[in-house]
Scaffold this active site. Structure first.
Site, PDB file in Angstrom:
ATOM      1  N   LYS A  92       0.834  -1.201   0.000  1.00  0.00           N
ATOM      2  CA  LYS A  92       0.000   0.000   0.000  1.00  0.00           C
ATOM      3  C   LYS A  92       0.873   1.257   0.000  1.00  0.00           C
ATOM      4  O   LYS A  92       0.576   2.232  -0.693  1.00  0.00           O
ATOM      5  CB  LYS A  92      -0.930  -0.020   1.227  1.00  0.00           C
ATOM      6  CG  LYS A  92      -2.010  -1.094   1.133  1.00  0.00           C
ATOM      7  CD  LYS A  92      -2.705  -1.346   2.471  1.00  0.00           C
ATOM      8  CE  LYS A  92      -3.689  -2.517   2.339  1.00  0.00           C
ATOM      9  NZ  LYS A  92      -4.300  -2.906   3.627  1.00  0.00           N
ATOM     10  N   GLN A 104      -4.691  -1.633   9.904  1.00  0.00           N
ATOM     11  CA  GLN A 104      -4.447  -2.907   9.217  1.00  0.00           C
ATOM     12  C   GLN A 104      -4.954  -4.071  10.073  1.00  0.00           C
ATOM     13  O   GLN A 104      -4.646  -4.162  11.256  1.00  0.00           O
ATOM     14  CB  GLN A 104      -2.938  -3.063   8.946  1.00  0.00           C
ATOM     15  CG  GLN A 104      -2.574  -4.311   8.192  1.00  0.00           C
ATOM     16  CD  GLN A 104      -3.140  -4.353   6.772  1.00  0.00           C
ATOM     17  OE1 GLN A 104      -3.116  -3.356   6.049  1.00  0.00           O
ATOM     18  NE2 GLN A 104      -3.658  -5.503   6.372  1.00  0.00           N
ATOM     19  N   ASP A 127     -11.206   2.737   4.476  1.00  0.00           N
ATOM     20  CA  ASP A 127     -11.551   1.312   4.347  1.00  0.00           C
ATOM     21  C   ASP A 127     -13.069   1.107   4.365  1.00  0.00           C
ATOM     22  O   ASP A 127     -13.556   0.023   4.045  1.00  0.00           O
ATOM     23  CB  ASP A 127     -10.926   0.512   5.507  1.00  0.00           C
ATOM     24  CG  ASP A 127      -9.760  -0.356   5.042  1.00  0.00           C
ATOM     25  OD1 ASP A 127      -9.627  -0.567   3.826  1.00  0.00           O
ATOM     26  OD2 ASP A 127      -9.010  -0.822   5.919  1.00  0.00           O
TER      27      ASP A 127
END
Ligand code: NAD
Length: 311
Positions: free
Chosen positions: A54, A98, A124
């Site tokens: 990422k 994460q 997200d």
């Protein structure tokens, strides 16, 4: 192999290059690049790889990515403080925690941290406010993997309206949101899970089959209607040589990679499905790169929201 391969890697590269002018415009107006803050807790090797991917993808298109790493011994409070700092910061547009988090943080940790993220920075799309907006068909940030699947289907010219879609898996991050996005595009959607009876027969109804269950090569040709589009979300690390030999033909170029690395990433869909499906996403090179590309899209969108360009 007769099926058409849906190229997530190439499509993701297209999406990233389309973002470059938007990133440049945001950078001019903000006086800094759009910035993503990532919280990584613990030392899960796969998570470290994902965060690295990422960060590199962001840097490639001119985003700034700040990774805060906490040890696996960190408390939930310490993790929450990092999220709060990103929330309060004028220099961070997007925030990502994460997953998975270390088990020691407790079973509710993931939910607690996702809930703590400012919904306007929740790239997200896991905050309940953003999940609610998704369900109401007015998404602010659609979760990256489901959004990536829809984008890949669209850009590959796969028609959705009126078609039968079956999603195997009902997780918050993939199964449920992808089912919702397909529904909003007028597909007739069935969601299956570990207690679904006669799963192969249900799956065979699908013109579009999404496999997101986390079981290597689970979806065999008996699950697939001939000509169906099969989307393989699974990413499973398989290190067992006998399993790999069973799955891959003797002349597969991937066997050399296995001999070198001692493991391969295998999807939830059996490679033999390529002979039954009409189109399918490969693993690797299908949904995975699309997920990262959509994170970039959502981060740019977060910066544009801050600038009042959008949303
Ligand atoms: P999860 O474990 O949270 O959910 C799995 C779902 O599959 C559950 O709803 C469960 O009911 C269902 N399931 C499990 N076994 C089943 C069975 N035998 N029959 C029918 N249903 C069954 O998993 P997840 O987070 O949704 O991830 C699924 C897979 O996708 C994993 O392999 C994961 O690594 C991968 N993944 C890939 C990406 C990507 O970018 N490509 C992103 C997220 C997850």
């Amino acid at each position: 192999m007769s099926a058409r391969l849906l190229d997530g890697k190439g499509t993701a590269a297209d999406i990233r290059s389309e973002l470059v002018p938007r990133v440049a415009a945001c950078t001019r107006r903000l006086g800094r690049p759009p910035t993503l803050g990532i919280l990584l807790v613990g030392d899960d090797p796969a998570s470290q790889v994902y965060v690295g991917t990422k960060s590199r993808a962001g840097a490639e298109i001119g985003l700034s990515v700040e990774v805060v790493s906490l040890p696996s011994t960190a408390t939930l409070e310490a993790a929450r403080q990092v999220v709060e700092r990103f929330n309060a910061s004028d220099d961070h547009d997007g925030i990502l925690v994460q997953s998975p988090l270390p088990a020691a943080l407790g079973p509710e940790a993931e939910r607690a941290l996702f809930d703590a993220i400012d919904p306007l920075k929740d790239v997200d799309g896991f905050h309940p406010a953003n999940v609610g907006r998704l369900v109401q068909a007015r998404p602010r940030f659609a979760p990256c993997t489901p959004a990536g699947i829809l984008e890949l289907l669209d850009r590959s010219g796969i028609e959705l309206a009126g078609r039968r879609a079956v999603v195997i898996g009902r997780s918050q991050i993939v199964g449920k949101p992808v089912a919702m996005l397909l529904l909003h595009r007028h597909a007739t959607v069935t969601i299956c899970h570990s207690r679904t009876r006669e799963l192969p027969a249900v799956a065979r109804e699908a013109e579009i089959l999404v496999a997101a269950l986390g079981r290597p090569a689970f979806v065999t040709p008996e699950y697939v209607r001939p000509g169906a589009t099969v989307v393989d979300v699974g990413i499973n690390r398989v290190a067992d040589a006998a399993t790999i030999r069973d799955l891959l033909p003797a002349d597969s170029p991937r066997l050399a990679a296995f001999a070198k690395r001692g493991a391969l990433l295998i999807g939830d869909v059996h490679p033999a499905v390529a002979d039954t499906a009409g189109a399918f996403t490969p693993v690797p090179g299908g949904v995975g790169p699309m997920t990262v590309a959509m994170l970039m899209v959502n981060t740019v969108r977060a910066a544009e929201i801050r600038l009042g360009v959008d949303g």
